[in-house]
Design an enzyme around this catalytic site. Structure first.
Site, PDB file in Angstrom:
ATOM      1  N   TYR A  79      42.212   9.766  91.327  1.00  0.00           N
ATOM      2  CA  TYR A  79      42.399  10.329  89.979  1.00  0.00           C
ATOM      3  C   TYR A  79      42.500  11.854  90.061  1.00  0.00           C
ATOM      4  O   TYR A  79      43.408  12.472  89.489  1.00  0.00           O
ATOM      5  CB  TYR A  79      41.231   9.891  89.100  1.00  0.00           C
ATOM      6  CG  TYR A  79      41.082  10.612  87.785  1.00  0.00           C
ATOM      7  CD1 TYR A  79      42.045  10.512  86.782  1.00  0.00           C
ATOM      8  CD2 TYR A  79      39.942  11.378  87.519  1.00  0.00           C
ATOM      9  CE1 TYR A  79      41.879  11.164  85.566  1.00  0.00           C
ATOM     10  CE2 TYR A  79      39.764  12.024  86.313  1.00  0.00           C
ATOM     11  CZ  TYR A  79      40.743  11.921  85.346  1.00  0.00           C
ATOM     12  OH  TYR A  79      40.575  12.571  84.147  1.00  0.00           O
TER      13      TYR A  79
ATOM     14  N   ASP B 273      55.393   4.598  74.123  1.00  0.00           N
ATOM     15  CA  ASP B 273      54.910   4.678  75.496  1.00  0.00           C
ATOM     16  C   ASP B 273      55.633   5.831  76.189  1.00  0.00           C
ATOM     17  O   ASP B 273      56.867   5.926  76.110  1.00  0.00           O
ATOM     18  CB  ASP B 273      55.178   3.346  76.212  1.00  0.00           C
ATOM     19  CG  ASP B 273      54.369   3.241  77.490  1.00  0.00           C
ATOM     20  OD1 ASP B 273      54.464   4.155  78.337  1.00  0.00           O
ATOM     21  OD2 ASP B 273      53.628   2.256  77.626  1.00  0.00           O
TER      22      ASP B 273
ATOM     23  N   GLY C 194      47.198   9.389  79.407  1.00  0.00           N
ATOM     24  CA  GLY C 194      47.209   9.118  80.834  1.00  0.00           C
ATOM     25  C   GLY C 194      46.083   8.184  81.209  1.00  0.00           C
ATOM     26  O   GLY C 194      45.403   7.626  80.346  1.00  0.00           O
TER      27      GLY C 194
ATOM     28  N   ASN D 249      38.050  18.094  85.716  1.00  0.00           N
ATOM     29  CA  ASN D 249      37.085  18.677  86.660  1.00  0.00           C
ATOM     30  C   ASN D 249      37.060  17.898  87.973  1.00  0.00           C
ATOM     31  O   ASN D 249      36.617  18.412  88.992  1.00  0.00           O
ATOM     32  CB  ASN D 249      35.698  18.682  86.022  1.00  0.00           C
ATOM     33  CG  ASN D 249      35.133  17.278  85.854  1.00  0.00           C
ATOM     34  OD1 ASN D 249      34.562  16.719  86.783  1.00  0.00           O
ATOM     35  ND2 ASN D 249      35.288  16.697  84.676  1.00  0.00           N
TER      36      ASN D 249
ATOM     37  N   LYS E 181      45.612  14.588  89.252  1.00  0.00           N
ATOM     38  CA  LYS E 181      45.506  15.776  88.397  1.00  0.00           C
ATOM     39  C   LYS E 181      45.908  17.060  89.155  1.00  0.00           C
ATOM     40  O   LYS E 181      46.357  18.031  88.544  1.00  0.00           O
ATOM     41  CB  LYS E 181      44.088  15.896  87.830  1.00  0.00           C
ATOM     42  CG  LYS E 181      43.736  14.783  86.834  1.00  0.00           C
ATOM     43  CD  LYS E 181      44.577  14.849  85.557  1.00  0.00           C
ATOM     44  CE  LYS E 181      44.067  13.896  84.500  1.00  0.00           C
ATOM     45  NZ  LYS E 181      44.801  13.968  83.230  1.00  0.00           N
TER      46      LYS E 181
ATOM     47  N   SER F 159      32.944  16.934  80.658  1.00  0.00           N
ATOM     48  CA  SER F 159      32.561  15.597  80.153  1.00  0.00           C
ATOM     49  C   SER F 159      32.386  15.706  78.649  1.00  0.00           C
ATOM     50  O   SER F 159      31.354  16.217  78.165  1.00  0.00           O
ATOM     51  CB  SER F 159      31.247  15.135  80.779  1.00  0.00           C
ATOM     52  OG  SER F 159      31.328  15.167  82.190  1.00  0.00           O
TER      53      SER F 159
ATOM     54  N   LEU G 246      47.565  14.679  76.386  1.00  0.00           N
ATOM     55  CA  LEU G 246      46.300  14.068  76.828  1.00  0.00           C
ATOM     56  C   LEU G 246      46.506  12.669  77.397  1.00  0.00           C
ATOM     57  O   LEU G 246      45.645  12.155  78.114  1.00  0.00           O
ATOM     58  CB  LEU G 246      45.330  13.947  75.633  1.00  0.00           C
ATOM     59  CG  LEU G 246      45.012  15.215  74.841  1.00  0.00           C
ATOM     60  CD1 LEU G 246      44.207  14.847  73.589  1.00  0.00           C
ATOM     61  CD2 LEU G 246      44.231  16.206  75.689  1.00  0.00           C
TER      62      LEU G 246
HETATM   63  N1  LIG Z   1      37.056  12.378  78.204  1.00  0.00           N
HETATM   64  C1  LIG Z   1      36.739  13.332  79.080  1.00  0.00           C
HETATM   65  O1  LIG Z   1      35.613  13.828  79.097  1.00  0.00           O
HETATM   66  C2  LIG Z   1      37.774  13.822  80.057  1.00  0.00           C
HETATM   67  C3  LIG Z   1      37.325  14.524  81.189  1.00  0.00           C
HETATM   68  C4  LIG Z   1      38.272  15.015  82.076  1.00  0.00           C
HETATM   69  C5  LIG Z   1      39.626  14.836  81.835  1.00  0.00           C
HETATM   70  N2  LIG Z   1      40.028  14.127  80.749  1.00  0.00           N
HETATM   71  C6  LIG Z   1      41.474  13.931  80.552  1.00  0.00           C
HETATM   72  O2  LIG Z   1      41.775  14.092  79.174  1.00  0.00           O
HETATM   73  C7  LIG Z   1      42.791  13.181  78.781  1.00  0.00           C
HETATM   74  C8  LIG Z   1      42.282  12.309  77.649  1.00  0.00           C
HETATM   75  O3  LIG Z   1      41.118  11.650  78.090  1.00  0.00           O
HETATM   76  P1  LIG Z   1      40.387  10.558  77.173  1.00  0.00           P
HETATM   77  O4  LIG Z   1      38.973  10.499  77.636  1.00  0.00           O
HETATM   78  O5  LIG Z   1      40.682  10.822  75.763  1.00  0.00           O
HETATM   79  O6  LIG Z   1      41.106   9.245  77.684  1.00  0.00           O
HETATM   80  P2  LIG Z   1      41.270   7.870  76.894  1.00  0.00           P
HETATM   81  O7  LIG Z   1      41.488   6.821  77.937  1.00  0.00           O
HETATM   82  O8  LIG Z   1      40.173   7.694  75.907  1.00  0.00           O
HETATM   83  O9  LIG Z   1      42.622   8.095  76.080  1.00  0.00           O
HETATM   84  C9  LIG Z   1      43.867   8.142  76.696  1.00  0.00           C
HETATM   85  C10 LIG Z   1      44.893   7.719  75.656  1.00  0.00           C
HETATM   86  O10 LIG Z   1      46.189   7.809  76.238  1.00  0.00           O
HETATM   87  C11 LIG Z   1      46.931   6.686  75.819  1.00  0.00           C
HETATM   88  N3  LIG Z   1      47.970   6.430  76.815  1.00  0.00           N
HETATM   89  C12 LIG Z   1      47.784   6.204  78.140  1.00  0.00           C
HETATM   90  N4  LIG Z   1      48.960   6.034  78.742  1.00  0.00           N
HETATM   91  C13 LIG Z   1      49.914   6.131  77.789  1.00  0.00           C
HETATM   92  C14 LIG Z   1      51.326   6.038  77.800  1.00  0.00           C
HETATM   93  N5  LIG Z   1      52.008   5.777  78.932  1.00  0.00           N
HETATM   94  N6  LIG Z   1      51.998   6.203  76.652  1.00  0.00           N
HETATM   95  C15 LIG Z   1      51.321   6.453  75.499  1.00  0.00           C
HETATM   96  N7  LIG Z   1      49.972   6.550  75.421  1.00  0.00           N
HETATM   97  C16 LIG Z   1      49.290   6.388  76.557  1.00  0.00           C
HETATM   98  C17 LIG Z   1      45.913   5.540  75.729  1.00  0.00           C
HETATM   99  O11 LIG Z   1      46.370   4.505  74.861  1.00  0.00           O
HETATM  100  C18 LIG Z   1      44.691   6.258  75.193  1.00  0.00           C
HETATM  101  O12 LIG Z   1      44.619   6.222  73.785  1.00  0.00           O
HETATM  102  C19 LIG Z   1      43.158  12.378  80.034  1.00  0.00           C
HETATM  103  O13 LIG Z   1      44.304  12.966  80.605  1.00  0.00           O
HETATM  104  C20 LIG Z   1      41.949  12.535  80.928  1.00  0.00           C
HETATM  105  O14 LIG Z   1      42.306  12.418  82.285  1.00  0.00           O
HETATM  106  C21 LIG Z   1      39.127  13.607  79.864  1.00  0.00           C
END
Ligand SMILES: NC(=O)c1ccc[n+]([C@@H]2O[C@H](COP(=O)([O-])OP(=O)(O)OC[C@H]3O[C@@H](n4cnc5c(N)ncnc54)[C@H](O)[C@@H]3O)[C@@H](O)[C@H]2O)c1
Length: 264
Positions: A136, A51, A73, A112, A140, A165, A71
């Site tokens: 959120y 964590d 969060g 975004n 960021k 996305s 990544l």
């Molecule tokens: N998916 C998208 O299209 C998208 C769009 C914009 C921004 N993002 C950003 O990209 C990043 C990844 O997004 P995602 O869609 O893969 O999210 P997700 O929720 O699928 O994955 C996030 C991962 O982080 C892990 N995590 C969270 N807090 C943690 C901690 N304290 N310690 C260890 N692990 C932890 C979770 O277990 C999870 O596996 C994020 O920061 C998100 O804000 C994603």
């Protein structure tokens, strides 16, 4: 040229899962970090179930890395304390660990949604002021501010990616502008790890969608390949959506989307 040892946090999530295979081909060692369980799928992969709430644990995980892709969060609207803890404090731990252990480069997941209140008619570039569409997005903004601080004050090299996305294919009308294909996601992240640019950069991670809201990340040496427009006939409401005065965040920018998390 190998990228050496790359640590990727949030590796069990949507974006991390999409990046694993393309990264494996480019690194000597890929350290996959998440609080969720993971299984190594190749001899180059090492999994660490930790964590990021603990600064000491993060420093130990990051030690010896050539680059970090951060990544992990909270990836959507939530109560502000959760976002501050998961996104801002977690990012601080990663940047501080990178500074202390001499990591060459950090690539951070922005979003975004930190400009989601701009109207759909405007093309936004990273130089324009933030207009977050919720808490959120605010978290960021703070993530990018921390990155800038670590670059300006401590010389850390950081690339912030405002991810669009990520989907295999667009599945809602807004994605005609915001879609990030898996192929372009991998291309942009790999380019962010290798781009010979100065200490701090912000880019939108988005495919070459004809209706995109944002400037393409064309300075990092990768040209996005995909265009959501080839799926446009799935969305008969598209012309009305893009002609309207609405915000780029779409439903995410509605007041109720944030108010349901504000309970006191
Ligand atoms: N998916 C998208 O299209 C998208 C769009 C914009 C921004 N993002 C950003 O990209 C990043 C990844 O997004 P995602 O869609 O893969 O999210 P997700 O929720 O699928 O994955 C996030 C991962 O982080 C892990 N995590 C969270 N807090 C943690 C901690 N304290 N310690 C260890 N692990 C932890 C979770 O277990 C999870 O596996 C994020 O920061 C998100 O804000 C994603």
């Amino acid at each position: 040229m190998s990228l050496g040892t790359v640590v990727m946090t949030g590796a069990a999530g949507l974006v991390g899962s999409a990046l694993r295979a393309p990264l494996r081909a480019e690194v000597e060692r890929l350290v996959l970090v998440d609080r969720a369980p993971l299984t190594a799928e190749s001899p180059v992969e090492v999994v660490r179930q930790v964590d990021l709430s603990s600064a000491e644990v993060v420093a130990e995980v990051v030690e010896g890395a050539d680059a970090v892709i951060h990544l992990a969060g909270v990836a959507d609207e939530a109560p502000l304390p959760e976002l501050l803890h998961g996104n801002v404090l977690g990012t601080h731990h990663v940047l501080e660990a990178a500074r202390r252990t001499g990591v060459g480069r950090v690539v951070l997941a922005g979003s975004n949604r930190l400009t989601g209140c701009y109207p759909t008619s405007e093309t936004v570039s990273p130089e324009m002021p933030p207009r977050p569409d919720g808490m959120y997005g605010v978290s960021k903004v703070a993530v990018e501010a921390l990155a800038r601080l670590y670059a300006d004050k401590f010389g850390l090299r950081v690339v912030c990616l405002r991810i669009g996305s990520l989907e295999d294919e667009p599945n809602e009308v807004r994605h005609l502008a915001t879609w990030l294909s898996p192929r372009d996601c991998a291309g942009i992240v790999l380019a962010s790890l290798t781009a010979p640019e100065a200490g701090f950069a912000v880019h939108y991670a988005v495919s070459a969608n004809s209706r995109r809201f944002w400037k393409l990340p064309d300075e990092i040496g990768y040209t996005p390949q995909d265009d959501a427009e080839r799926y446009a006939d799935r969305f008969p409401e598209a012309d009305a959506f893009f002609a309207g005065p609405g915000p780029q965040g779409g439903d995410y920018a509605a007041a109720d989307y944030t108010l349901r998390h504000i309970t006191s």
